[in-house]
Every structure is written in structure tokens, then in C-alpha cells.
Design an enzyme around this catalytic site. Structure first.
Site, mmCIF file in Angstrom:
data_model
loop_
_atom_site.group_PDB
_atom_site.id
_atom_site.type_symbol
_atom_site.label_atom_id
_atom_site.label_comp_id
_atom_site.label_asym_id
_atom_site.label_seq_id
_atom_site.Cartn_x
_atom_site.Cartn_y
_atom_site.Cartn_z
ATOM 1 C CG ASP A 147 -12.763 -6.217 5.631
ATOM 2 O OD1 ASP A 147 -12.320 -5.679 6.664
ATOM 3 O OD2 ASP A 147 -13.296 -5.585 4.699
ATOM 4 C CG ASP B 64 -7.300 -4.073 3.946
ATOM 5 O OD1 ASP B 64 -8.287 -3.987 4.702
ATOM 6 O OD2 ASP B 64 -7.150 -3.384 2.922
ATOM 7 C CG ASP C 244 -2.750 -19.742 -0.844
ATOM 8 O OD1 ASP C 244 -2.032 -19.710 0.165
ATOM 9 O OD2 ASP C 244 -2.403 -20.265 -1.917
ATOM 10 C CE1 TYR D 95 -3.172 -2.850 0.066
ATOM 11 C CE2 TYR D 95 -3.985 -2.083 2.171
ATOM 12 C CZ TYR D 95 -4.068 -2.947 1.104
ATOM 13 O OH TYR D 95 -5.061 -3.897 1.076
ATOM 14 C CE LYS E 145 0.747 -17.700 -2.688
ATOM 15 N NZ LYS E 145 -0.113 -18.878 -2.586
#
Ligand code: NAD
Length: 350
Positions: free
Chosen positions: A237, A233, A209, A130, A177
């Protein structure tokens, strides 16, 4: 032309000289048929005198469809990134707790959720993709964003993950990852290099994942998750949804403890229900509890809020979002309430 100019006079001779600048601009406007309007913004010592310094910050939400098409630099969300960066709050703590009273609002089967869920996600907040270098090529046929982390940026998050786990069930899972990303491999190296300082905590790793899948398959395996900005992030959620409603989840963004923390519900500005007295205020109220706990060291006071929220839920009071599949029954029982009434109930319980 009509133009608007922001004035930041500042301190010392600042106001004197800006005043002359404005008089000259007005003279030019008059001569050439323009109109300039001014908005004075406080900065520097003038701002400190007027507003003082804060010990903590409570934020609601920013953004909405009205501003979706403004240029990127003006997006309301930019304010949030600027605020987080400026306040140097690099760690975002997001507890995903399922209140037992709200199991009707949880989309997972009872046997998966069991007696409840209590996961803490520690998300890195001021680095990674980001904030990394981004751009497009000259032909506008290629675009890139860069995931970049330094060891110190990773270490402070991983350590916070370990310290948080020590106060909970003593399990930390670093989500990454690492089978593909070099930056993830650095996260693992850093976690390995500090784990000896926390011998009472069990450290594990999981690919993001798989973590996304495990959160709905077997969420109770997690205690504390530490992860990068983007993975955190997305996973937080997801975790919020398995607890029932996004309207219940608080968050704290913390730095090294020398400055104030930033406290906010994890949801957005919910334009679909804005101004209708429908929003669940409990995520924000629970963020206030985190504020008292982390910034002011007021554990008793924080607990008083959390106990009051439990009590109100025990009594069956619900906003629409947490009534879940019981909506009709809650309504028929006269227990469906709006934003303000929910606030009244928590205050009464305190
Ligand atoms: P959202 O969280 O605002 O809303 C998602 C859904 O959850 C909506 O149906 C909404 O009605 C519901 N919801 C959210 N909070 C609720 C509450 N307290 N009580 C009851 N229901 C609630 O997410 P979105 O719709 O994706 O985004 C709306 C705007 O908010 C966008 O402009 C987005 O950029 C912005 N946003 C801001 C923040 C922030 O300020 N931190 C975070 C996320 C999104």
C-alpha cells in the site's frame, strides 16, 4: 418466527431428499406459526454443470461501511480470504510502477523518483499472522495472533522472488524483522538455502521498519521485494502511494500453476466514489493484462493492453485520482474523464 434457510441439494438423490426435508419444515412452520424461506445454492456436480470450470478469476473489490459492524465471521473480507485459501493462490504479485506520464500525481520529489519507479512486491498470501492461531483469554483482557511459517511456505515465495528478479533487474530483497522474530530468521535461512540456484540474482535483506522508510527515501534501490503476508500488505500500500494512485495498480495471486490465478486491482471498494463514474478502471484493466500473461500465456495480448494504457496516458486523458496537481489544467483541457470513458479510450487504443 421468520427464518431463512440455505438449501444445498447437491447431486444424485440430494435434490429428492432435500425436497422432502423442505416439505416437512413447511409442515412444522404451518403447525407452529413460523415462516421459512429458502435460498437454493448450487454445489458439487450441479455447480460444475451450471457454471463450468474457470481458467482465471477477475475480482473487483469487496466491503464497505454498510457491513463494517457485521460480526467478524460475516465480514465481506472473509470471502476474499476464503477465496484465496480455496484457490490455493499463495503468492501475491504487486507491481508498483510509476507511469512517467503521472509524475504529477507522485507525492515524492522529482530527484527521488528520477526517471520512474518499477518495484515488484511478492507477498506471501495464505499464511502468517492473518491465518495463525488467534484468541482472547477468558477475562477478555488479553488477545493474541500468531505469526507462523513453514519452510515450504517460505521457499515457494522466495523462489518466486528470485525467478521474478531474473526477468527484471536481478535484485531480490527479503524484507523481515529478523532482529526480533524467529519466523523472520527462518525466512532468512530459507533464502540462504536456495540462493545458489539463482547465481545471477543479488540477494539482500532488510528489516521491515527500515524498508518502510527506504521506500519513500530511496525507492529506486528496490527491484523485487519478497516478504510475509502482513509486511507485504502494508508495504505494497505504501509503494502504491509513491507511484501516484492506488487506482493504477494491478495484482495477480498465483498458486503452483495447476489451478487458475486470481487477478484484482490492489485498491478496495472505494465507497466514497461508488456509482459516480469516478473510479479509475486502469488498475483492473492492467490486472486483465496480468491475467492474460500469467494464466493464458498470452504475452502479445497482455502487452497490447499495457501499450494501450500508456498511449491513453500519453494523450493526456486522466481520471480525477491521477490528475494530481494538474487537476485544473486537465479539466480545462477537457481531458478529465470518468470510468466508462477511460474504458472506451483504452479499447480504442487497442
Ligand atoms: P479503498 O482502496 O477502497 O479507498 C481508498 C481511497 O482511494 C479512497 O479515497 C478511494 O476513493 C480511492 N480509490 C480507491 N480505488 C480507486 C479507484 N479505482 N479510482 C479512484 N480512486 C480510488 O480503501 P478503503 O477506503 O480503506 O476501504 C474501503 C472498503 O474496501 C473497506 O470496506 C475495505 O475493507 C475494502 N477493501 C477491500 C479490498 C479488496 O476487496 N481487495 C482491499 C482493500 C479494502
Amino acid at each position: 418466527m421468520n427464518k431463512k434457510i440455505a438449501l444445498i441439494p447437491g447431486d444424485g438423490i440430494g435434490p429428492d431428499i432435500v425436497r422432502e426435508g423442505v416439505r416437512v419444515l413447511d409442515a412444522v412452520a404451518k403447525k407452529f406459526g413460523h415462516s421459512f424461506t429458502y435460498e437454493t445454492v448450487l454445489a458439487g456436480g450441479a455447480a460444475i454443470d451450471k457454471f463450468g470450470e474457470s481458467d482465471a478469476v477477475l475480482l473487483g473489490a469487496v466491503g464497505g461501511p454498510k457491513w463494517d459492524n457485521v460480526p467478524g465471521t460475516l465480514r465481506p473480507e472473509k470471502a476474499l480470504l476464503g477465496l484465496r485459501g480455496g484457490m490455493k493462490v499463495y503468492a501475491n504479485l504487486r507491481p508498483a510502477v510509476m507511469f512517467k506520464q503521472l509524475s504529477a500525481a507522485c507525492p515524492l520529489k522529482d530527484e527521488i523518483v528520477g526517471s520512474g519507479l518499477d518495484i515488484l512486491i511478492v507477498r506471501e498470501l495464505t499464511g502468517g499472522i492473518y491465518f495463525g492461531e488467534r484468541g482472547r483469554n477468558a477475562e477478555n483482557t488479553e488477545a493474541w495472533d500468531t505469526e507462523r511459517y513453514t519452510k515450504p511456505e517460505i521457499e515457494r515465495i522466495v523462489r518466486l522472488g528470485f525467478e521474478s528478479a531474473q526477468k527484471r533487474q536481478k535484485r531480490l530483497c527479503v524484507v523481515d524483522k529478523a532482529n526480533i522474530l524467529e519466523s523472520s530468521r527462518l525466512w532468512r535461512e530459507v533464502a540462504e538455502s536456495v540462493k545458489a540456484d539463482y547465481p545471477d540474482v543479488t540477494l539482500s535483506y532488510m528489516y521491515v521498519d527500515n524498508a518502510a522508510m527506504q521506500l519513500v527515501r530511496n525507492p529506486r534501490q528496490f527491484d523485487v521485494i519478497a516478504t510475509s503476508n502482513m509486511f507485504g500488505d502494508i508495504l505494497s500500500d505504501e509503494a502504491s502511494q509513491i507511484t501516484g494512485s492506488i487506482g493504477m495498480l494491478a495484482s495477480a495471486s498465483l498458486g503452483d500453476g495447476t489451478g487458475p490465478g486470481l487477478y484484482e486491482p490492489i485498491h478496495g471498494s472505494a465507497p466514497d466514489i461508488a456509482g459516480q463514474d469516478k473510479a479509475n478502471p486502469l488498475a483492473t484493466i492492467l490486472s486483465c493484462a496480468m491475467l492474460l500473461r500469467f494464466d493464458f500465456g498470452m504475452e502479445k495480448e497482455a502487452k497490447a493492453i499495457e501499450v494501450a494504457v500508456e498511449k491513453v496516458l500519453d494523450q493526456g486523458w486522466r481520471t480525477g485520482d491521477i490528475a494530481g496537481s494538474d487537476f485544473d489544467a486537465v479539466k480545462a483541457a477537457g481531458k478529465l474523464v470518468g470510468t466508462a470513458k477511460m474504458g472506451d479510450l483504452v479499447i480504442a487504443a487497442i
